[in-house]
Design a protein around this motif. Structure first.
Motif, PDB file in Angstrom:
ATOM      1  N   ASP A  75       0.829  -1.207   0.000  1.00 17.02           N
ATOM      2  CA  ASP A  75       0.000   0.000   0.000  1.00 17.02           C
ATOM      3  C   ASP A  75       0.863   1.256   0.000  1.00 17.02           C
ATOM      4  N   LEU A  76       1.955   1.232   0.751  1.00 18.12           N
ATOM      5  CA  LEU A  76       2.871   2.375   0.777  1.00 18.12           C
ATOM      6  C   LEU A  76       3.463   2.614  -0.606  1.00 18.12           C
ATOM      7  N   ALA A  77       3.866   1.535  -1.275  1.00 16.83           N
ATOM      8  CA  ALA A  77       4.428   1.661  -2.620  1.00 16.83           C
ATOM      9  C   ALA A  77       3.392   2.216  -3.599  1.00 16.83           C
ATOM     10  N   ALA A  78       2.149   1.761  -3.479  1.00 22.08           N
ATOM     11  CA  ALA A  78       1.087   2.252  -4.360  1.00 22.08           C
ATOM     12  C   ALA A  78       0.827   3.731  -4.118  1.00 22.08           C
ATOM     13  N   ARG A  79       0.815   4.135  -2.852  1.00 22.45           N
ATOM     14  CA  ARG A  79       0.606   5.558  -2.535  1.00 22.45           C
ATOM     15  C   ARG A  79       1.765   6.403  -3.062  1.00 22.45           C
ATOM     16  N   ALA A  80       2.976   5.888  -2.917  1.00 19.83           N
ATOM     17  CA  ALA A  80       4.144   6.624  -3.403  1.00 19.83           C
ATOM     18  C   ALA A  80       4.091   6.795  -4.915  1.00 19.83           C
ATOM     19  N   GLU A  81       3.754   5.727  -5.616  1.00 23.15           N
ATOM     20  CA  GLU A  81       3.649   5.791  -7.079  1.00 23.15           C
ATOM     21  C   GLU A  81       2.567   6.781  -7.498  1.00 23.15           C
ATOM     22  N   ASN A  82       1.443   6.754  -6.804  1.00 22.59           N
ATOM     23  CA  ASN A  82       0.356   7.682  -7.090  1.00 22.59           C
ATOM     24  C   ASN A  82       0.790   9.124  -6.825  1.00 22.59           C
ATOM     25  N   SER A  83       1.452   9.343  -5.699  1.00 17.27           N
ATOM     26  CA  SER A  83       1.909  10.693  -5.362  1.00 17.27           C
ATOM     27  C   SER A  83       2.910  11.210  -6.391  1.00 17.27           C
ATOM     28  N   LEU A  84       3.805  10.336  -6.858  1.00 17.74           N
ATOM     29  CA  LEU A  84       4.778  10.754  -7.875  1.00 17.74           C
ATOM     30  C   LEU A  84       4.085  11.135  -9.179  1.00 17.74           C
ATOM     31  N   SER A  85       3.049  10.380  -9.543  1.00 20.62           N
ATOM     32  CA  SER A  85       2.354  10.698 -10.789  1.00 20.62           C
ATOM     33  C   SER A  85       1.544  11.990 -10.676  1.00 20.62           C
ATOM     34  N   LEU A  86       1.144  12.348  -9.451  1.00 20.18           N
ATOM     35  CA  LEU A  86       0.360  13.575  -9.247  1.00 20.18           C
ATOM     36  C   LEU A  86       1.216  14.762  -8.800  1.00 20.18           C
ATOM     37  N   ALA A  87       2.498  14.585  -8.681  1.00 19.41           N
ATOM     38  CA  ALA A  87       3.377  15.669  -8.226  1.00 19.41           C
ATOM     39  C   ALA A  87       3.256  16.865  -9.164  1.00 19.41           C
ATOM     40  N   GLY A  88       3.058  18.024  -8.577  1.00 17.08           N
ATOM     41  CA  GLY A  88       2.935  19.245  -9.358  1.00 17.08           C
ATOM     42  C   GLY A  88       1.535  19.532  -9.855  1.00 17.08           C
ATOM     43  N   ASP A  89       0.635  18.581  -9.724  1.00 16.95           N
ATOM     44  CA  ASP A  89      -0.754  18.757 -10.128  1.00 16.95           C
ATOM     45  C   ASP A  89      -1.515  19.442  -8.995  1.00 16.95           C
ATOM     46  N   VAL A  90      -2.477  20.283  -9.344  1.00 14.90           N
ATOM     47  CA  VAL A  90      -3.247  20.977  -8.309  1.00 14.90           C
ATOM     48  C   VAL A  90      -4.047  19.996  -7.445  1.00 14.90           C
ATOM     49  N   LEU A  91      -4.387  18.826  -7.990  1.00 14.52           N
ATOM     50  CA  LEU A  91      -5.133  17.827  -7.235  1.00 14.52           C
ATOM     51  C   LEU A  91      -4.214  16.892  -6.447  1.00 14.52           C
ATOM     52  N   GLY A  92      -2.920  16.970  -6.724  1.00 12.61           N
ATOM     53  CA  GLY A  92      -1.972  16.095  -6.052  1.00 12.61           C
ATOM     54  C   GLY A  92      -1.476  16.677  -4.742  1.00 12.61           C
ATOM     55  N   PRO A  93      -0.693  15.882  -4.015  1.00 14.90           N
ATOM     56  CA  PRO A  93      -0.164  16.355  -2.737  1.00 14.90           C
ATOM     57  C   PRO A  93       0.917  17.409  -2.960  1.00 14.90           C
ATOM     58  N   SER A  94       1.069  18.270  -1.957  1.00 11.02           N
ATOM     59  CA  SER A  94       2.170  19.229  -2.056  1.00 11.02           C
ATOM     60  C   SER A  94       3.484  18.473  -1.873  1.00 11.02           C
ATOM     61  N   LEU A  95       4.549  19.076  -2.303  1.00  7.22           N
ATOM     62  CA  LEU A  95       5.847  18.428  -2.251  1.00  7.22           C
ATOM     63  C   LEU A  95       6.215  18.038  -0.823  1.00  7.22           C
ATOM     64  N   THR A  96       5.931  18.882   0.143  1.00  9.84           N
ATOM     65  CA  THR A  96       6.286  18.575   1.530  1.00  9.84           C
ATOM     66  C   THR A  96       5.361  17.533   2.147  1.00  9.84           C
ATOM     67  N   ASP A  97       4.128  17.456   1.702  1.00 10.60           N
ATOM     68  CA  ASP A  97       3.205  16.453   2.238  1.00 10.60           C
ATOM     69  C   ASP A  97       3.534  15.050   1.761  1.00 10.60           C
ATOM     70  N   MET A  98       4.323  14.920   0.712  1.00  6.87           N
ATOM     71  CA  MET A  98       4.674  13.610   0.199  1.00  6.87           C
ATOM     72  C   MET A  98       5.562  12.846   1.164  1.00  6.87           C
ATOM     73  N   LEU A  99       6.180  13.534   2.106  1.00  2.00           N
ATOM     74  CA  LEU A  99       7.048  12.881   3.074  1.00  2.00           C
ATOM     75  C   LEU A  99       6.305  12.317   4.270  1.00  2.00           C
ATOM     76  N   GLU A 100       5.061  12.720   4.429  1.00  4.34           N
ATOM     77  CA  GLU A 100       4.292  12.306   5.594  1.00  4.34           C
ATOM     78  C   GLU A 100       3.719  10.904   5.400  1.00  4.34           C
ATOM     79  N   THR A 101       3.701  10.151   6.483  1.00  3.20           N
ATOM     80  CA  THR A 101       3.069   8.850   6.498  1.00  3.20           C
ATOM     81  C   THR A 101       1.636   9.021   6.993  1.00  3.20           C
ATOM     82  N   PRO A 102       0.655   8.499   6.287  1.00  2.00           N
ATOM     83  CA  PRO A 102      -0.721   8.618   6.764  1.00  2.00           C
ATOM     84  C   PRO A 102      -0.871   8.043   8.165  1.00  2.00           C
ATOM     85  N   GLY A 103      -1.584   8.768   9.011  1.00  2.00           N
ATOM     86  CA  GLY A 103      -1.813   8.311  10.364  1.00  2.00           C
ATOM     87  C   GLY A 103      -0.774   8.786  11.364  1.00  2.00           C
ATOM     88  N   SER A 104       0.267   9.482  10.878  1.00  2.00           N
ATOM     89  CA  SER A 104       1.299   9.943  11.830  1.00  2.00           C
ATOM     90  C   SER A 104       1.060  11.373  12.230  1.00  2.00           C
TER      91      SER A 104
END
Length: 104
Positions: A75-104
């Protein structure tokens, strides 16, 4: 850092390519050792030196996601791949939020 903030998808793709190259070199060296029995290959030391910190950091992230976010490695790998594909998109995560682990 400015370049990463201005063009996150391009920069993160470049980083991904570098990581893939490091792991490809490590895997080739592994094949030389395992299948050829050669432990004195010229590139073995450099492959281990460059890949060890990346492997350690990656395993730290996987364990942290499992313990804190109860997120499986797949699941972590899938989220990472998704975040990379959405990087820079207005609907994607911000660059700094990509480092956060959900639930932390």
């Amino acid at each position: 850092m400015r370049t990463a903030l201005n063009a996150p998808r391009t920069q993160l793709n470049d980083v991904k390519c570098i990581f893939e190259g490091v792991f490809r070199r490590l895997y080739r060296q592994r094949n030389i050792v395992v299948h050829g029995g050669n432990t004195v290959a010229i590139a073995l030391d450099s492959a281990l030196r460059t890949s060890a910190p990346l492997i350690g950091a990656g395993l730290d992230r996987v364990v942290h996601a499992q313990l804190i976010g109860e997120l499986s490695p797949l699941d972590l790998a899938a989220r990472a791949e998704n975040s990379l594909s959405l990087a820079g998109d207005v609907l994607g995560p911000s660059l700094t939020d990509m480092l956060e682990t959900p639930g932390s």
